[in-house]
Design a protein around this motif. Structure first.
Motif, short mmCIF file in Angstrom:
data_model
loop_
_atom_site.label_atom_id
_atom_site.label_comp_id
_atom_site.label_asym_id
_atom_site.label_seq_id
_atom_site.Cartn_x
_atom_site.Cartn_y
_atom_site.Cartn_z
N GLU B 791 0.83 -1.21 0.00
CA GLU B 791 0.00 0.00 0.00
C GLU B 791 0.87 1.26 0.00
O GLU B 791 0.58 2.22 -0.72
CB GLU B 791 -0.96 0.01 1.19
CG GLU B 791 -1.89 1.22 1.13
CD GLU B 791 -3.04 1.15 2.12
OE1 GLU B 791 -3.48 0.04 2.45
OE2 GLU B 791 -3.51 2.23 2.54
N THR B 792 1.93 1.26 0.82
CA THR B 792 2.78 2.47 0.84
C THR B 792 3.42 2.66 -0.54
O THR B 792 3.49 3.77 -1.05
CB THR B 792 3.87 2.37 1.92
OG1 THR B 792 4.56 1.14 1.77
CG2 THR B 792 3.28 2.45 3.31
N LEU B 795 0.78 4.06 -2.90
CA LEU B 795 0.48 5.47 -2.63
C LEU B 795 1.61 6.36 -3.10
O LEU B 795 1.38 7.44 -3.65
CB LEU B 795 0.22 5.67 -1.13
CG LEU B 795 -1.07 5.04 -0.60
CD1 LEU B 795 -1.08 5.04 0.92
CD2 LEU B 795 -2.29 5.79 -1.12
N MET B 796 2.84 5.90 -2.89
CA MET B 796 4.00 6.69 -3.34
C MET B 796 3.99 6.79 -4.85
O MET B 796 4.25 7.85 -5.43
CB MET B 796 5.31 6.04 -2.86
CG MET B 796 5.54 6.15 -1.36
SD MET B 796 5.75 7.83 -0.79
CE MET B 796 7.50 8.08 -1.10
N GLU B 798 1.44 6.57 -6.86
CA GLU B 798 0.34 7.44 -7.29
C GLU B 798 0.71 8.90 -7.13
O GLU B 798 0.28 9.75 -7.89
CB GLU B 798 -0.92 7.13 -6.47
CG GLU B 798 -1.69 5.97 -7.02
CD GLU B 798 -2.91 5.64 -6.15
OE1 GLU B 798 -3.27 6.48 -5.31
OE2 GLU B 798 -3.46 4.55 -6.35
#
Lengths: 240, 803
Positions: B791-792, B795-796, B798
């Motif tokens: 997930e991290t 998100l990074m 994106e």
């Protein structure tokens, strides 16, 4: 999006490039004001060039203070637990300097009332290391323990203080106990933008403030990162 | 039939209203001197008047000074309601009796006055009574007390609020040795157990039974629409329910959870084209809003109220003539009590409709209907009085002044719930209160309780009394955040769980009090919202008890599954069960069905244990722990009353070793170390025993980072002091409440080694509803770490920051 990207701190190429022992600690490397730093998975900050370990908001003696004020008698183990983790971190990175970013003690009386064993333990940790206590709002003024007692401290391009200031540059602070939610769980986190870094609380008995709290989202610039702690430190865009 | 003991003024008054004294009311009066007496009566049986008649008759003569009768009810609103009801006979007969109520809502000036100059009859709650007993003048306040009436005692008997009350009664009895005890109860499965809680141990307590009245008129609602395959809202039945509302004077529409009540009310309101006056009532709504609905009901201005357990207890809500239960009733006893809300006239049948929210619930409703008609009530024995409540009681005792440990122990064991408490067990609680009870004796200087030269215990720091008083009580669900409108004076709407509030971002919309609001900002202690007009809001989660389907009801369902066909079920449901039997298999009483299939990008494992929500949750915890150790990468699970569904990255093709009895036992022991349900159990006990004090005289302004999670205390104790009293209490609590391992044992004994494993390539009809269950529990393991990483990174990426 491009504006956000422009303001964002750039992760350094790879944590491994910074220091050979960082990978082992699951750290996350980055630069701030030209200095190369590593956020450790434990919530401490490592500055390899200066061999300096930075921790914030230890709140030593918290259970003692609460009991003293007529509150509950919390399990009296948090000071040991905090120091145990600190000792482990110090050993892992071979730190020669330590900076405690304030609120190291839950109040002045807690600093003065530490059990003898704890004081001895601190002395042992301090041996052979430059140790600096930055003042916090809980523990203003010098305490009767070895080490330098400072309102704030400048080193290289960085300034270390307890509470972030609005115009701070290269500023490393604590105080807010930031936390963030990732993949459904809550984690303590560092907050990082181009001009400042806020450390998570290191003490065992400390709560957290959501990164999306106005106090933090108002302070951190667009494009700020949250570096969540846990088994491995990992960066993500700061939840607002 | 008039009792010879009834004074003429009372006879005239009854006659003037055209009332007759019911036989049980007369008998209560005749036995006014019994030390304890329990009355079991249906709703509408004049139960409360039966409880008060001896008091009114005694006080009618005048001359009594001070408090005569203390009335305790589980609901504040009930205390206020009874005060109004009592004022009628008191005024009409001109009786020299002062009646007042006292709850958390009573102004503090009146509370102080009540302590100095109490009324003849004081109507209050267990919490308010406990608080009164913490004041140094308690003996003076209660001097002369003759009777105590515990209303709706069946509701208290199931909870720690009751345990707190039994300890308070023991104290009162010591202050007032002549005090008589009366309990008023709805129909229950084991009246003797309640009598034992009410009486002073070991005194006997007789039980009176009022005429239970005619059987209720109860059936399942027939709808043109079919119930959905899954979900819990009952929205499909809205047109049929609106028809019923039109045909009746006042309809109560019960839901099992607050969230479901909100959604249902919202949809009902959208469909309510003719604008029938309909309200909503549940425990998370602001008091002002609830009061408005209650008042409108009593005045007959509402045609229907969508509600939850907040309306379960015996307030006279006007002329209710229909009760609708939406969703499976879970428990036959509570269903019978809810049905009793319809029709408060004695000896008239109550009318009720059951609306199953999905096809599984159709089965449960039919099983429950059969149980109601057979008067087969369910219930589990409660076990000895919990020690966290005792710890709080000891601290509260110290607030009232120095106490002697021997005397307090003797007093506590006169409470039936604590009759079996050993002196060692008591001393351990006392030591916890005094020193924290840690292996490391850290608080010699700062003990909470200290002993003087004569051996009496008292608070070291008098400031502690205020903190202890502010944190009295046994209801500590989870942290809640208030919700208020941003404009128009910040009108409060109610409260939502902090956990839910933390996930909201600006612009999110959710339902509260039947309206859709938009989240704007988080202020110190409340979130601010504005009106929003969107179609699909998020659903707030509200603290509120989730009941487990009872053992008896679960067994009835399993027995139904064994039939060849189901003529008593609607065709759609019968067909659904047949489809499940064809695709996989139907669970049976003497076997355990386990399904394994891929779905939603994960491997799914579904275990149909039919042991109730809490035990199934525990099974999920133990199984995922074992799966983690076996490298099966579980990600999380969700439990319902009949099954647990586990998802993970690897398929479990042979679950039999996972379900091995010895392994499950071992899992229970080892798993105790660190999971969310244990921590939740610990948190509740830590609050009750006041290891954590949530309320402080002045909440610190900058605040929220100042309070830390009870999980940290739990982890610290597990690491440094695993034998500490509070961990003992937590383990004990876990056996009965949230963990309910007893029902896993029951399941294992029932199925033996008859485990049927079915591997499928897709989700089965019976498993499908589980994907919509709320309360998914994440597993903190290797797979979770993988997800954090993914997930991290996502998100990074994106944000254009990927390395």
């Amino acid at each position: 999006m491009s504006a956000a990207r422009g303001a964002a701190p750039r992760p350094s190429a790879s944590p491994r490039d910074i220091s050979g022992n960082v990978k082992m600690t699951g750290g996350y490397g980055f630069t701030l004001a030209g200095e190369t730093l590593v956020a450790l998975a434990s919530g401490a900050l490592w500055w390899p060039e200066r061999e300096m370990l930075v921790v914030s908001d230890l709140h030593l003696g918290k259970s003692e203070r609460i009991a003293r004020l007529g509150g509950a008698a919390l399990p009296p183990y948090e000071t040991y637990d905090t120091l145990e983790r600190l000792e482990a971190d110090l050993g892992r990175v071979s730190a020669r300097a330590v900076v405690c970013l304030g609120d190291s003690f839950d109040d002045r009386a807690a600093a003065e009332g530490l059990p003898e064993g704890v004081v001895d333990w601190l002395v042992r940790l301090q041996a052979g290391r430059r140790w600096s206590w930055i003042e916090g709002n809980h523990d203003p003024g010098p305490v009767a323990l070895g080490g330098a007692h400072l309102a704030d401290m400048v080193a290289g391009g960085l300034v270390f203080r307890h509470i972030a200031t609005p115009g701070g540059a290269g500023e490393v602070s604590g105080h807010y106990h930031p936390k963030a939610r990732v993949a459904g769980v809550s984690r303590r986190c560092f907050l990082l933008d181009r001009s400042r870094l806020i450390l998570p609380a290191y003490g065992t008995y400390t709560g957290g403030l959501w990164s999306h709290d106005p106090a933090l989202s108002g302070l951190m610039a667009d494009g700020a990162l949250a570096i969540v702690t846990g088994r491995v430190a990992r960066a993500m865009p700061m939840p607002r | 039939m008039f009792s010879p003991a009834l004074p003429p003024a009372f006879e005239d008054w009854f006659a003037s209203r055209g009332w007759q004294v019911h036989p049980h009311q007369a008998e209560m009066l005749a036995r006014a001197d019994d030390p304890s007496l329990l009355l079991i009566a249906p709703t509408g049986g004049g139960k409360t008047l039966a409880g008060f008649l001896p008091t009114l008759v005694d006080l009618a003569e005048g001359g009594h000074h001070g408090l005569h009768t203390l009335y305790i009810s589980p609901l504040k609103a009930l205390a206020a309601d009874i005060r109004r009801n009592l004022s009628t006979p008191v005024e009409e007969m001109g009786l020299p009796i002062r009646v007042e109520d006292r709850t958390g809502d009573t102004p503090s000036s009146r509370k102080r006055r009540q302590r100095a100059d109490p009324p003849h009859i004081l109507l209050t709650t267990p919490e308010s009574l406990a608080l009164m007993l913490t004041f140094e003048d308690a003996a003076r306040t209660f001097a002369g007390l003759k009777r105590v009436v515990v209303d709706e005692i069946h509701a208290l008997a199931d909870s720690k609020r009751g345990d707190q009350l039994w300890l308070a009664l023991a104290r009162l009895q010591r202050l007032c040795p002549d005090m008589r005890r009366v309990g008023l109860s709805a129909t229950v499965e084991d009246p003797g157990a309640i009598a034992a809680l009410l009486a002073r141990h070991p005194d006997p307590c007789d039980i009176l039974y009022a005429d239970p009245g005619p059987d209720p008129d109860i059936r399942m609602l027939e709808t043109e629409e079919r119930p959905p395959w899954s979900g819990g809202g009952g929205s499909f039945a809205i047109p049929a329910i609106l028809d019923e509302i039109r045909r009746h004077r006042i309809t109560l529409i019960f839901h099992n959870t607050r969230a479901q009540a909100e959604i249902f009310f919202h949809r009902l309101w959208m469909a309510n084209e003719e604008g029938l006056p309909i309200g909503i009532h549940h425990g998370s709504l602001d008091k002002v809003q609830r009061d408005r609905v209650e008042k409108a009901m009593v005045q007959g201005r509402l045609r229907a109220v969508v509600c939850t357990g907040s309306l379960d207890l015996g307030i006279d809500w006007g002329d209710v003539d229909l009760v609708i239960q939406v969703g499976a009733p879970k428990n036959v006893k509570r269903l019978v009590q809810r049905i009793g809300r319809a029709n408060h006239r004695y000896n008239a049948p109550s009318k009720a409709l059951l609306v199953p929210a999905n096809r599984f619930e159709v089965v449960e409703c039919v099983a429950a209907l059969e149980a109601v008609l057979e008067r087969d009530l369910d219930g589990e024995p409660r076990g000895p009085g919990p020690r966290d409540v005792l710890c709080q009681h000891i601290l509260a005792t110290a607030c009232a002044g120095p106490f002697d440990a021997d005397a307090l122990y003797a007093e506590v064991t006169t409470a039936g719930a604590y009759a079996g408490l050993t002196r060692a067990g008591f001393d351990q609680c006392l030591d916890y209160c005094a020193t924290g009870g840690y292996a490391l004796r850290a608080y010699d200087r700062w003990q909470r309780l200290v002993q003087d030269g004569s051996g009496a215990w008292s608070l070291r720091d008098p400031r502690a009394a205020q903190l202890i008083r502010m944190n009295l009580g046994t209801i500590h669900d989870s942290d809640k955040v208030k919700v208020r409108m941003r404009f128009g004076g910040g009108r409060p709407l109610g409260e939502i769980e902090e956990h839910f509030a933390a996930q909201l971002v600006r612009g999110d919309t959710f339902l509260i009090g039947g309206r859709i609001v938009r989240y704007e900002s988080l202020k110190e202690t409340a979130i601010e919202v504005t009106r929003a007009s969107v179609k699909k809001p998020k659903i707030a989660t509200y603290a509120g008890t989730k009941f487990a389907t009872s053992t008896q009801l679960s067994h009835r369902i399993l027995r139904m599954f064994e039939q060849d066909s189901w003529p008593e079920l609607p065709r759609h449901t019968a067909e659904w069960l047949a489809l499940q039997r064809e695709m996989s298999s139907l669970p049976q009483e003497g076997r355990l069905l386990v399904e394994s299939f891929p779905f939603d990008g994960c491997e799914q494992l579904c275990v149909y244990g039919f042991a109730g929500r809490n035990a199934m949750q525990t099974l999920g915890l133990i199984l995922t722990k074992r799966m983690e150790e076996m490298g099966l990468d579980p990600l999380g699970f969700v439990a319902s009353d009949y099954a647990v569904l586990i998802w993970g990255l690897e398929a479990v093709l042979d679950p039999v070793p996972l379900l091995d009895r010895a392994a499950l036992h071992e899992g229970l022991e080892r798993w105790l170390a660190g999971n969310a349900v244990m921590k939740r159990t610990f948190r509740s006990s830590a609050h009750i025993a006041q290891l954590l004090q949530r309320n402080a005289p002045q909440a610190r302004k900058t605040g929220r980072q100042a309070t830390f999670s009870s999980d940290i205390l739990y982890d610290t104790l597990m690491k440094y002091d695993p034998d500490h009293l509070l961990l003992d209490i937590t383990r004990e609590e876990a056996m009965r409440g949230l963990v309910d391992f007893g029902r896993i044992e029951e399941m294992l004994a029932r199925v033996g080694d008859r485990i049927d494993v079915v591997r499928l390539d897709r989700v089965t009809p019976l498993a499908a509803p589980l994907f919509l269950e709320v309360g998914k529990v994440p597993v903190e393991g290797a797979a979770r770490e993988r997800m954090v990483e993914e997930e991290t990174e996502r998100l990074m990426a994106e944000a254009g920051l990927g390395s």
